[in-house]
Write an enzyme that holds these catalytic residues in place. Structure first.
Site, PDB file in Angstrom:
ATOM      1  N   ASN A  61       0.908  -1.158   0.033  1.00  0.00           N
ATOM      2  CA  ASN A  61       0.057   0.171  -0.074  1.00  0.00           C
ATOM      3  C   ASN A  61       0.984   1.180   0.128  1.00  0.00           C
ATOM      4  OD1 ASN A  61      -1.473   2.229   1.000  1.00  0.00           O
ATOM      5  ND2 ASN A  61      -1.479   1.375   3.221  1.00  0.00           N
ATOM      6  N   LYS A 110       0.267   4.239   0.767  1.00  0.00           N
ATOM      7  CA  LYS A 110      -0.111   5.291   1.601  1.00  0.00           C
ATOM      8  C   LYS A 110      -0.526   6.664   0.644  1.00  0.00           C
ATOM      9  CE  LYS A 110       1.698   2.765   5.332  1.00  0.00           C
ATOM     10  NZ  LYS A 110       1.918   2.623   6.909  1.00  0.00           N
ATOM     11  N   HIS A 122      -7.486  -0.276   7.285  1.00  0.00           N
ATOM     12  CA  HIS A 122      -5.698  -0.133   7.626  1.00  0.00           C
ATOM     13  C   HIS A 122      -5.860   0.716   9.036  1.00  0.00           C
ATOM     14  CE1 HIS A 122      -2.073   1.514   7.724  1.00  0.00           C
ATOM     15  NE2 HIS A 122      -1.726   0.333   7.038  1.00  0.00           N
ATOM     16  N   GLU A 127      -4.270   3.163  10.130  1.00  0.00           N
ATOM     17  CA  GLU A 127      -4.241   4.615   9.952  1.00  0.00           C
ATOM     18  C   GLU A 127      -5.574   5.131   9.828  1.00  0.00           C
ATOM     19  OE1 GLU A 127      -1.300   4.635   6.924  1.00  0.00           O
ATOM     20  OE2 GLU A 127      -0.069   3.919   8.643  1.00  0.00           O
ATOM     21  N   GLU A 173      -1.901  -6.694  10.971  1.00  0.00           N
ATOM     22  CA  GLU A 173      -1.005  -5.672  11.044  1.00  0.00           C
ATOM     23  C   GLU A 173      -1.085  -5.015  12.575  1.00  0.00           C
ATOM     24  OE1 GLU A 173       0.153  -3.808   7.034  1.00  0.00           O
ATOM     25  OE2 GLU A 173      -1.789  -3.165   7.357  1.00  0.00           O
ATOM     26  N   GLY A 231       4.875   1.396  10.463  1.00  0.00           N
ATOM     27  CA  GLY A 231       5.421   2.481  10.056  1.00  0.00           C
ATOM     28  C   GLY A 231       6.847   2.904  10.800  1.00  0.00           C
ATOM     29  N   SER A 247       6.303  -3.158   9.358  1.00  0.00           N
ATOM     30  CA  SER A 247       7.706  -3.256   9.409  1.00  0.00           C
ATOM     31  C   SER A 247       8.335  -4.491   8.828  1.00  0.00           C
ATOM     32  CB  SER A 247       8.212  -3.095  10.862  1.00  0.00           C
ATOM     33  OG  SER A 247       8.018  -1.896  11.241  1.00  0.00           O
TER      34      SER A 247
HETATM   35  P1  PGA Z   1       5.345  -0.579   7.053  1.00  0.00           P
HETATM   36  O1  PGA Z   1       3.801  -0.366   6.582  1.00  0.00           O
HETATM   37  O2  PGA Z   1       5.939  -1.976   6.503  1.00  0.00           O
HETATM   38  O3  PGA Z   1       6.294   0.559   6.423  1.00  0.00           O
HETATM   39  O4  PGA Z   1       5.598  -0.619   8.434  1.00  0.00           O
HETATM   40  C1  PGA Z   1       2.920  -1.487   6.658  1.00  0.00           C
HETATM   41  C2  PGA Z   1       1.614  -1.067   6.620  1.00  0.00           C
HETATM   42  O5  PGA Z   1       1.155  -0.056   6.906  1.00  0.00           O
HETATM   43  O6  PGA Z   1       0.659  -1.674   5.969  1.00  0.00           O
END
Ligand code: PGA
Length: 260
Positions: A12, A14, A100, A102, A172, A178, A218
């Protein structure tokens, strides 16, 4: 994972890549992964809404599936700022990412809203990719399993076993996502994927055993090969480490090599 016959890798982007950057990324990724058989690999990218149409034109759907990062749950109406499922279909979207971290924790979405979106996505023939995960505080309180089960039961309320055949789930953990995230240890991820699998089987019987479960949070070139062989981890949903096509391709290849 082996019984499913397919491994899932997706990203994704973002609120990062504009149209030109998305097209460049997808074109490179498609070229780099051209030799990888799609019989065993499901590759998907979830760009910004504004890039979806150009993205669809630059890669064929059977090589790289495209998803939307969110979706409204009505076909049309007085919903300023929302995107209708019909609009997403018009630009060739196959997957809809729902819930998600966020969206839930920054934009205030609830399990009820995620459920409306999941059911709407299924009605319109999309693949809903429902994201679930506990916060650091819930983990510290020992509530992770309850939270995951609640998010699944509420988010998938009213979904039939036949429809469940089209669902994907991403685990997740919020604390793992993040720049300030700490990746889940492979053992912790495997344990939570087991909890999720059990809940899905409880909800959908045999169909629940076949729903692809992706880990995200991550993921990087070092931990991807540790996570992918684990039971009930059918794929990886990657943010930062996948946003350069070359790096994403290297992660995919290192994982596939392990599974051969
Ligand atoms: P990240 O993001 O791999 O940068 O931690 C994962 C996500 O938000 O799906």
């Amino acid at each position: 994972m082996k019984e499913l016959g397919k491994v899932y890798f997706g990203t994704n982007t973002k609120m990062y890549k504009n149209i030109a950057q998305t097209v460049d990324f997808l074109t490179r990724l498609d070229t780099l992964t051209t030799d990888l058989s799609r019989e065993t690999l499901e590759l998907f990218v979830i760009p910004s809404f504004t890039a979806l149409e150009s993205a669809r034109r630059c890669v064929p759907p059977e090589r790289i599936a495209l998803g939307a990062q969110n979706m409204g749950w009505e076909d049309e109406g007085q919903f300023t700022g929302e995107i209708s499922p019909l609009m997403l279909k018009e630009v060739g979207t196959q997957i809809v990412e729902i819930g998600h971290s966020e969206r839930r924790h920054v934009l205030g979405e609830t399990d009820w809203m995620e459920n409306q979106k999941v059911r709407c996505a299924l009605r319109h023939g999309f693949t809903p990719l429902l994201c679930i995960g506990e916060t650091g505080e819930q983990k510290a309180l020992g509530l992770s399993d309850e939270v995951l089960r609640t998010q699944l039961k509420a988010g998938l309320h009213g979904v039939t076993a036949a429809e469940a055949a089209r669902l994907w789930i991403a685990y997740e953990p919020v604390w793992a996502i993040g720049v300030s995230g700490v990746p889940a240890s492979p053992a912790y991820a495997a344990e939570k994927h087991r909890v999720i699998r059990e809940c899905l089987v409880e909800l959908f019987g045999a169909a629940g055993a076949r729903i692809p479960l992706l880990y995200g949070g991550s993921v990087n070139p070092e931990n991807a090969p540790e996570l992918i062989p684990l039971p009930n981890i059918d794929g990886l949903f990657i943010g930062r480490s996948a946003w350069e096509a070359e790096k994403f391709d290297r992660i995919i290849r290192s994982c596939l090599a392990l599974l051969e």
